[in-house]
Design an enzyme around this catalytic site. Sequence first.
Site, PDB file in Angstrom:
ATOM      1  N   ASN A  19       0.813  -1.206   0.000  1.00 19.94           N
ATOM      2  CA  ASN A  19       0.000   0.000   0.000  1.00 19.94           C
ATOM      3  C   ASN A  19       0.856   1.270   0.000  1.00 19.94           C
ATOM      4  O   ASN A  19       1.687   1.470   0.876  1.00 19.94           O
ATOM      5  CB  ASN A  19      -0.912  -0.016   1.238  1.00 19.94           C
ATOM      6  CG  ASN A  19      -2.102   0.900   1.096  1.00 19.94           C
ATOM      7  OD1 ASN A  19      -2.398   1.381  -0.012  1.00 19.94           O
ATOM      8  ND2 ASN A  19      -2.798   1.141   2.185  1.00 19.94           N
TER       9      ASN A  19
ATOM     10  N   HIS B 100     -15.751  -2.200   8.790  1.00 21.44           N
ATOM     11  CA  HIS B 100     -15.254  -1.001   9.457  1.00 21.44           C
ATOM     12  C   HIS B 100     -16.385  -0.006   9.631  1.00 21.44           C
ATOM     13  O   HIS B 100     -16.874   0.552   8.654  1.00 21.44           O
ATOM     14  CB  HIS B 100     -14.196  -0.306   8.596  1.00 21.44           C
ATOM     15  CG  HIS B 100     -12.850  -0.941   8.640  1.00 21.44           C
ATOM     16  ND1 HIS B 100     -11.699  -0.241   8.392  1.00 21.44           N
ATOM     17  CD2 HIS B 100     -12.468  -2.214   8.895  1.00 21.44           C
ATOM     18  CE1 HIS B 100     -10.654  -1.063   8.497  1.00 21.44           C
ATOM     19  NE2 HIS B 100     -11.096  -2.263   8.789  1.00 21.44           N
TER      20      HIS B 100
ATOM     21  N   TYR C  93      -7.458   8.710  13.717  1.00 19.06           N
ATOM     22  CA  TYR C  93      -7.197   7.685  12.718  1.00 19.06           C
ATOM     23  C   TYR C  93      -8.444   7.166  11.970  1.00 19.06           C
ATOM     24  O   TYR C  93      -9.386   6.686  12.567  1.00 19.06           O
ATOM     25  CB  TYR C  93      -6.461   6.492  13.378  1.00 19.06           C
ATOM     26  CG  TYR C  93      -6.642   5.256  12.590  1.00 19.06           C
ATOM     27  CD1 TYR C  93      -7.422   4.216  13.070  1.00 19.06           C
ATOM     28  CD2 TYR C  93      -6.094   5.172  11.325  1.00 19.06           C
ATOM     29  CE1 TYR C  93      -7.627   3.106  12.298  1.00 19.06           C
ATOM     30  CE2 TYR C  93      -6.298   4.077  10.558  1.00 19.06           C
ATOM     31  CZ  TYR C  93      -7.058   3.041  11.038  1.00 19.06           C
ATOM     32  OH  TYR C  93      -7.276   1.960  10.272  1.00 19.06           O
TER      33      TYR C  93
ATOM     34  N   ASP D 255      -9.334  -0.587  16.839  1.00 21.47           N
ATOM     35  CA  ASP D 255      -7.950  -0.493  16.370  1.00 21.47           C
ATOM     36  C   ASP D 255      -7.286   0.725  17.011  1.00 21.47           C
ATOM     37  O   ASP D 255      -7.670   1.856  16.735  1.00 21.47           O
ATOM     38  CB  ASP D 255      -7.948  -0.362  14.836  1.00 21.47           C
ATOM     39  CG  ASP D 255      -6.574  -0.545  14.221  1.00 21.47           C
ATOM     40  OD1 ASP D 255      -5.579  -0.529  14.972  1.00 21.47           O
ATOM     41  OD2 ASP D 255      -6.500  -0.699  12.983  1.00 21.47           O
TER      42      ASP D 255
ATOM     43  N   HIS E  86      -4.170   1.450  16.571  1.00 20.91           N
ATOM     44  CA  HIS E  86      -3.263   1.927  15.523  1.00 20.91           C
ATOM     45  C   HIS E  86      -1.946   2.454  16.057  1.00 20.91           C
ATOM     46  O   HIS E  86      -1.482   3.537  15.660  1.00 20.91           O
ATOM     47  CB  HIS E  86      -3.968   2.984  14.650  1.00 20.91           C
ATOM     48  CG  HIS E  86      -3.807   2.694  13.201  1.00 20.91           C
ATOM     49  ND1 HIS E  86      -2.759   3.198  12.468  1.00 20.91           N
ATOM     50  CD2 HIS E  86      -4.513   1.919  12.366  1.00 20.91           C
ATOM     51  CE1 HIS E  86      -2.847   2.754  11.240  1.00 20.91           C
ATOM     52  NE2 HIS E  86      -3.900   1.969  11.148  1.00 20.91           N
TER      53      HIS E  86
ATOM     54  N   GLU F  25      -6.724  -3.882  18.804  1.00 20.82           N
ATOM     55  CA  GLU F  25      -5.727  -4.087  17.742  1.00 20.82           C
ATOM     56  C   GLU F  25      -4.564  -3.101  17.854  1.00 20.82           C
ATOM     57  O   GLU F  25      -4.778  -1.921  18.160  1.00 20.82           O
ATOM     58  CB  GLU F  25      -6.448  -3.903  16.399  1.00 20.82           C
ATOM     59  CG  GLU F  25      -5.561  -4.016  15.180  1.00 20.82           C
ATOM     60  CD  GLU F  25      -6.379  -3.878  13.899  1.00 20.82           C
ATOM     61  OE1 GLU F  25      -7.600  -4.133  13.920  1.00 20.82           O
ATOM     62  OE2 GLU F  25      -5.784  -3.497  12.875  1.00 20.82           O
TER      63      GLU F  25
ATOM     64  N   GLU G 264      -0.385  -6.534  11.342  1.00 11.19           N
ATOM     65  CA  GLU G 264      -0.631  -6.118   9.949  1.00 11.19           C
ATOM     66  C   GLU G 264       0.604  -5.511   9.297  1.00 11.19           C
ATOM     67  O   GLU G 264       0.655  -5.418   8.072  1.00 11.19           O
ATOM     68  CB  GLU G 264      -1.837  -5.174   9.861  1.00 11.19           C
ATOM     69  CG  GLU G 264      -1.624  -3.826  10.520  1.00 11.19           C
ATOM     70  CD  GLU G 264      -2.834  -2.908  10.356  1.00 11.19           C
ATOM     71  OE1 GLU G 264      -3.938  -3.308  10.749  1.00 11.19           O
ATOM     72  OE2 GLU G 264      -2.670  -1.806   9.833  1.00 11.19           O
TER      73      GLU G 264
ATOM     74  N   ARG H   5      -2.270 -11.108  12.624  1.00  9.54           N
ATOM     75  CA  ARG H   5      -2.906 -10.339  11.559  1.00  9.54           C
ATOM     76  C   ARG H   5      -2.085 -10.148  10.295  1.00  9.54           C
ATOM     77  O   ARG H   5      -2.281  -9.172   9.575  1.00  9.54           O
ATOM     78  CB  ARG H   5      -3.273  -8.943  12.115  1.00  9.54           C
ATOM     79  CG  ARG H   5      -4.592  -9.012  12.836  1.00  9.54           C
ATOM     80  CD  ARG H   5      -5.077  -7.702  13.351  1.00  9.54           C
ATOM     81  NE  ARG H   5      -5.138  -6.625  12.393  1.00  9.54           N
ATOM     82  CZ  ARG H   5      -5.970  -6.570  11.354  1.00  9.54           C
ATOM     83  NH1 ARG H   5      -6.807  -7.550  11.123  1.00  9.54           N
ATOM     84  NH2 ARG H   5      -5.948  -5.545  10.544  1.00  9.54           N
TER      85      ARG H   5
ATOM     86  N   HIS I 204      -5.150  -9.456   7.853  1.00 10.04           N
ATOM     87  CA  HIS I 204      -5.355  -8.102   7.354  1.00 10.04           C
ATOM     88  C   HIS I 204      -6.183  -8.139   6.066  1.00 10.04           C
ATOM     89  O   HIS I 204      -5.971  -9.012   5.221  1.00 10.04           O
ATOM     90  CB  HIS I 204      -3.981  -7.488   7.065  1.00 10.04           C
ATOM     91  CG  HIS I 204      -3.973  -6.010   6.913  1.00 10.04           C
ATOM     92  ND1 HIS I 204      -3.212  -5.372   5.973  1.00 10.04           N
ATOM     93  CD2 HIS I 204      -4.623  -5.032   7.591  1.00 10.04           C
ATOM     94  CE1 HIS I 204      -3.380  -4.064   6.081  1.00 10.04           C
ATOM     95  NE2 HIS I 204      -4.230  -3.828   7.049  1.00 10.04           N
TER      96      HIS I 204
ATOM     97  N   GLU J  63     -10.667  -9.537   8.179  1.00  2.00           N
ATOM     98  CA  GLU J  63     -11.012  -8.146   7.859  1.00  2.00           C
ATOM     99  C   GLU J  63     -11.438  -8.092   6.399  1.00  2.00           C
ATOM    100  O   GLU J  63     -10.818  -8.713   5.542  1.00  2.00           O
ATOM    101  CB  GLU J  63      -9.792  -7.245   8.092  1.00  2.00           C
ATOM    102  CG  GLU J  63     -10.073  -5.767   7.855  1.00  2.00           C
ATOM    103  CD  GLU J  63      -8.832  -4.897   8.064  1.00  2.00           C
ATOM    104  OE1 GLU J  63      -7.706  -5.440   7.990  1.00  2.00           O
ATOM    105  OE2 GLU J  63      -8.989  -3.693   8.293  1.00  2.00           O
TER     106      GLU J  63
HETATM  107  O1  LIG Z   1      -6.550  -2.377  10.332  1.00  2.00           O
HETATM  108  C1  LIG Z   1      -6.546  -1.733   9.275  1.00  2.00           C
HETATM  109  O2  LIG Z   1      -7.148  -2.118   8.283  1.00  2.00           O
HETATM  110  C2  LIG Z   1      -5.788  -0.439   9.188  1.00  2.00           C
HETATM  111  O3  LIG Z   1      -4.911  -0.406  10.264  1.00  2.00           O
HETATM  112  C3  LIG Z   1      -5.072  -0.248   7.873  1.00  2.00           C
HETATM  113  O4  LIG Z   1      -4.367  -1.381   7.580  1.00  2.00           O
HETATM  114  C4  LIG Z   1      -4.078   0.903   7.889  1.00  2.00           C
HETATM  115  O5  LIG Z   1      -4.768   2.084   7.928  1.00  2.00           O
HETATM  116  C5  LIG Z   1      -3.124   0.898   6.716  1.00  2.00           C
HETATM  117  O6  LIG Z   1      -3.756   1.004   5.501  1.00  2.00           O
HETATM  118 MG   LIG Z   2      -5.185  -1.976  11.755  1.00  2.00          MG
END
Ligand SMILES: O=C(O)[C@@H](O)[C@H](O)[C@H](O)CO
Ligand SMILES: [Mg+2]
Length: 408
Positions: free
Chosen positions: A37, A122, A160, A215, A217, A241, A267, A288, A317, A344
């Site tokens: 990404n 989400h 976030y 999350d 983050h 998370e 992730e 993840r 992920h 997810e």
């Molecule tokens: O759990 C999630 O899907 C987020 O943490 C995204 O992976 C993150 O914003 C990176 O693109």
């Molecule tokens: Mg995440």
Amino acid sequence: MKITDAKVFVGGPKKNYVTLKIITDQGVYGLGDATLNNRETLPAKYLQDFLIPNLIGMDPRNSEDIWQFLYRGAYFRGGPIAMAAYGAIDMALWDIKGKLANMPLYQLFGGKSRDGAMVYAHATGADLEDLMDSIAQYVEEGYKAIRVQCGIPGMPTASYAVPEKKGSAQNYITDYTGIRPKVEIWDTDKYMRYMPGALAEIRDRFGPDVHILHDVHHRLLPREAAEFAKAVEPVRLFWMEDPTPAENQDALRLIRQHSTTPIAIGEVFNSIWDCNKLIENELIDFIRLAATYAGGITPLKRIVDLAGLHNVRTGFHGAPSHSPISMAAQHHLNAWAPNFGVQEYLVLGTPECDALFPSEHRMENGMVYVSDAPGLGVDFDEAEAARYTYAPGSHPVVRLEDGTMWNY
Ligand SMILES: O=C(O)[C@@H](O)[C@H](O)[C@H](O)CO
Ligand SMILES: [Mg+2]
């Protein structure tokens, strides 16, 4: 049997999917996803300049030896760019293997352990009220598990992955466009004071049955994460998370010592060496990684097996950056894994995406049902692919109010 050619495509509807197609002398081809990404051109370049020239002439059936050749043979091992490139190759070789066997991949792993695999959506909101509306919609659509994130009162920008404006929550995706990252402002104190209570209100409103995920983050320090995990115990989260950045694995031990809230992490991990101690010491509850960043099905399946020994379940992920190809690899692992937890799920379902990646995998009532087509069960329409070009993007960055850089 020999690999005769391989091609890389970069582009897709609103995402720069990196798609690898490996072609053989027997007419069978395999597909893989190398989408890293916001840094998509890097694995693509690694594939084109170094890896594909090595693959030509190899027997695609020897996927284990090819994986070892890529990983050990690089000398400088691992990292997200390289692992995403190996991941695409490994997925494509498994795709070929499945097509040769005329079986869906889950059969090669050991068959189905379940019919459908639970996914989580989400839900987001500019504020708690907005988030409640978003959760209600997903519950109505049949989702059994929902990740919940909302704006924090007094936080200078939306925190976030949360929309700035009320009412724009459904299908909200963080804006990553442009080379220069957007800046978000973070305030741990406001988050710590507000979020546990907000999660409790969500539990009260939606009752005991819906699985609630949250999350963090990577935003908290280890002691703060332990305090948060302890404070939300009555909410009975499905998981908390990424409480802290996992470079410091001792942080996970501190959290564990103070709380029974289930922890999900991984992730941004790339290999079994990023998580083997967390798993063996039973410091986490869900792992993840993704089939791309983990380097493909071969190494990810090993992680799943290790996790199974230690009561750690999967929660792969599935951010929108994963193309339907790596998601398919995960659908097959999810159908098989005895220690499956949740998946997810944000990617599929747009007509443009379905046209580019035709498949029979389907999502219904918050569950994914894996396709019975041989291999990965996803195709790639090269004529459709010609419609898309690469557009650079960047993850936002986070600063504290005084300007100090923080963790996204
Ligand atoms: O759990 C999630 O899907 C987020 O943490 C995204 O992976 C993150 O914003 C990176 O693109
Ligand atoms: Mg995440």
